[in-house]
Design an enzyme around this catalytic site. Sequence first.
Site, PDB file in Angstrom:
ATOM      1  N   ASP A   1      -5.463   8.371  11.051  1.00 48.15           N
ATOM      2  CA  ASP A   1      -4.107   7.931  11.346  1.00 48.15           C
ATOM      3  C   ASP A   1      -3.580   8.433  12.672  1.00 48.15           C
ATOM      4  O   ASP A   1      -3.842   9.560  13.080  1.00 48.15           O
ATOM      5  CB  ASP A   1      -3.166   8.373  10.223  1.00 48.15           C
ATOM      6  CG  ASP A   1      -3.369   7.518   8.981  1.00 48.15           C
ATOM      7  OD1 ASP A   1      -3.225   6.301   9.102  1.00 48.15           O
ATOM      8  OD2 ASP A   1      -3.703   8.076   7.921  1.00 48.15           O
TER       9      ASP A   1
ATOM     10  N   GLU B   1       0.860  -1.185   0.000  1.00 51.93           N
ATOM     11  CA  GLU B   1       0.000   0.000   0.000  1.00 51.93           C
ATOM     12  C   GLU B   1       0.892   1.229   0.000  1.00 51.93           C
ATOM     13  O   GLU B   1       1.642   1.453   0.950  1.00 51.93           O
ATOM     14  CB  GLU B   1      -0.888   0.059   1.239  1.00 51.93           C
ATOM     15  CG  GLU B   1      -2.184  -0.692   1.080  1.00 51.93           C
ATOM     16  CD  GLU B   1      -2.094  -2.056   1.708  1.00 51.93           C
ATOM     17  OE1 GLU B   1      -1.681  -2.130   2.860  1.00 51.93           O
ATOM     18  OE2 GLU B   1      -2.418  -3.044   1.035  1.00 51.93           O
TER      19      GLU B   1
END
Lengths: 253, 393
Positions: free
Chosen positions: A56, A45
């Site tokens: 995140d 990814e």
Amino acid sequence: MNRIEQKLQEDKKILSIYFSAGYPNLNDTVQIIQDLEKSGIDMIEIGLPFSDPLADGPTIQASSTTALENGMGSEILFEQLKDIRKTVSIPLVIMGYFNPMLQYGVEAFCAKCAEIGIDGLIIPDLPVDVYADEYKATFDKYGLINVFLITPQTSDERIRFIDSVSNGFIYMVSSASVTGSSAGFGSTQEDYFKRIADLNLKNPQIVGFGINNAETFKQATQYAKGAIIGSAFITHLKENGSSKIADFVKAIR
Amino acid sequence: MSYNVDEKGYYGQFGGAYIPEMLYPNVEELRQQYLKITAEPEFKAEFDQLLKDYVGRPSPLYFAKRLSEKYNTKIYLKREDLNHTGAHKINNTIGQILVAKKLGKKRIIAETGAGQHGVATATVCALMGLECIVYMGEIDIQRQAPNVARMKMLGATVRAALSGSRTLKDATNEAIRDWINNPVDTHYIIGSAIGPHPYPDMVTRFQSVISEEIKWQLKEKEGRENPDYVIACIGGGSNAAGTYYHFLHEPEVGIIAVEAAGKGIHSGHSAATSKLGKVGIIHGCKTLLMQTPDGQITEPYSISAGLDYPGVGPMHAHLAETGRAEFFSVTDDDAMKAGLELCKLEGIIPAIESSHALAVLNDKKFKPEDVVVISLSGRGDKDLNTYIDHFNF
Ligand SMILES: Cc1ncc(COP(=O)(O)O)c(C=O)c1O
């Protein structure tokens, strides 16, 4: 068949790595991808950095910020990756937030991904309902797989809906947290992993968030098809630069 | 044309809920419940009673005689500055804390820039005995020390947002991350008409008490419910949404929105989103926002911390796109002058945010018979240091 679907047919557990493109240095992207493939990683990814990455934790936020300061962006990433298929054959997925794609133009972004040989996208803040109504046709046109997330709070009914809209795999978020938590997996996660396995979904599941060593990788893949490591790999890059990638991978499996 | 939210959560092309799946259960629960909960007679009674006895509503609609003489028109000030905690923000936090209680939530989180919304949230959490955590950019914590102290006195925990530019936008990111990490027992009280649907509509409804009161107050004073103009400043747009709400579909009422131009629209230090923004996604909402060509969200600037936001609420993006509202941008200097003028002419020290709305009196000519209502969204106590520095008092 898309490279992701092909890979998922192999009789093995998938180990996938996330990293932020343009980190630690702007031009490390291609080298890191090549080294990961050589080290036996199954899928990558590639993080397209965003200024405001809502899902995140601190590690990926910091790598995104550094990558942006280094000058990373959609245009530059595509430029860096334009010849990637001459040297790399494992599936490549771009993971990023929706706004930079919207500014690039969703169709133009998809077209560019297809041209380069990107196989799929993970866009955490593009909801499945909006995707199904407005963008699925475009993704299909360019043969791109769009991967959706499920979490321990996602209802069975919604998981079935997500499964019906998905192809490739379902990204199973391990626990109620942003990326980078390192609490390990206990019985709550095990119950959740089992519950999802018992749903017998049409798409295989790959677990992400909180996988940081051989033990958590093993726990995550006991029921699921594979697992994704992000923050732990970025921490490794931060501490060792991009030179000892094989060591990191060896320690996982 | 409708200027209200549609059943999918959009105002024209703006709005929606662009949220990570981790937030879906919470936002969906709210979406399914907010209209039901707020329509219950019991809820309404408690909300109205708290607004009356605790906040001090109705807030006066004050005819500003000397200001009117100076600008040769009829100016009314809607005195949200007289609310408990000193701004309109409390209307929303009272509403949301009651919703949170109904949903059985035990823990409240909020973001704050200047600290006004943080104080208003800490206040209602103290009132209801709920745990309160307020995220605030590290830089704002330094700039707004008195409000940090207030929140602490009220029992809230203030957590510094250390990511990104360490201001309001980043505090909002941190609050959203907290919500992802605490998906069951926590309610997020957003402080403006921003965020994923249903937040913009829910906040607007709680703030709509402002225009509801203006209607009957004006009827008493002028014999008519509709003014010729309503004027409000816009950060995310909650005081503006409340001030406009009952006039949106009254075509004879002109709607004026005032953004912060900072050091000048094109100076690189501005928060004039309607002029500088493009369609994008911020904090779960499709709206106009300031961003680089590559889609990275840029850092706004205004002397007023409450207007220092890189987007506008989706309702306002729609009002701008359709031309229903006329948008002005006011510089730091012009806002500060307008604020000082109100002190001298009316004996009212306004919040610097509200001073931006007042400054439009210099930019737009009104007729002598026009009735112009300006939202005085807050009082200037919190801004004394900024006024002192600016004017060298
Ligand atoms: C007094 C005052 N007015 C206006 C604002 C701007 O917010 P909004 O645009 O949501 O009304 C703030 C925000 O802190 C404020 O404190």
